[in-house]
Design a protein around this motif. Structure first.
Motif, mmCIF file in Angstrom:
data_model
loop_
_atom_site.group_PDB
_atom_site.id
_atom_site.type_symbol
_atom_site.label_atom_id
_atom_site.label_comp_id
_atom_site.label_asym_id
_atom_site.label_seq_id
_atom_site.Cartn_x
_atom_site.Cartn_y
_atom_site.Cartn_z
ATOM 1 N N GLN A 38 0.968 -1.135 0.040
ATOM 2 C CA GLN A 38 0.026 -0.088 -0.129
ATOM 3 C C GLN A 38 0.722 1.344 -0.005
ATOM 4 O O GLN A 38 0.651 2.066 -0.481
ATOM 5 N N ASN A 43 -0.409 5.216 -0.708
ATOM 6 C CA ASN A 43 -1.565 5.181 0.279
ATOM 7 C C ASN A 43 -0.884 5.412 1.495
ATOM 8 O O ASN A 43 -0.498 4.244 2.338
ATOM 9 N N ALA A 46 -1.691 3.837 5.132
ATOM 10 C CA ALA A 46 -0.923 2.256 5.511
ATOM 11 C C ALA A 46 0.315 2.680 6.389
ATOM 12 O O ALA A 46 0.563 1.708 7.078
#
Length: 133
Positions: A38, A43, A46
């Motif tokens: 991730q 992202n 995460a």
């Protein structure tokens, strides 16, 4: 003449503890790989999951070492499969700390390959714990 047949040894409590511990360690490492995936896709949500997951890896590795020590002690403290799984467990435990440190303070070009070495070492310990002796 009496005929005897050999029966396979029943796993001890220490061996079952070790088997559960190696699976927990692998699960924690799998979690780290999933959250790392991730992170490389940007992202950032995460990041705390990956950061705190490292504590899970260290805890599971310590539990694995404890279980391996108990299994080795129950096996007579000599050379053999129990000692081998203990040494591999100690290696996995030791690798986890520089691997995590490099993730925080070092280059990812070293952190990621060391994660693969750690994963391989954890798999090695799992195979040793689950093979038939």
């Amino acid at each position: 003449m009496e005929r005897t047949t050999a029966t396979p040894a029943t796993p001890t409590g220490a061996l079952w503890f070790l088997r559960v511990a190696v699976l927990l360690h692998l699960a924690a490492i799998l979690w780290e790989g999933a959250t790392a995936g991730q992170l490389v896709t940007f992202n950032t949500e995460a990041l705390p999951l990956h950061y705190y997951g490292a504590f899970g890896v260290h805890t599971a590795a310590a539990l694995q070492v404890l279980a391996a020590v108990l299994y080795w002690r129950g096996s007579g403290l000599g050379p053999g499969p129990a000692r081998t799984v203990l040494l591999v467990s100690l290696l996995a435990f030791g690798l986890g700390f520089p691997q995590a440190t490099l993730g925080t303070y070092g280059p990812l070009q070293v952190h990621v390959p060391l994660a693969l070495v750690l994963t391989g070492t954890a798999v090695w310990a799992t195979v040793l714990a689950w093979r038939r002796n």
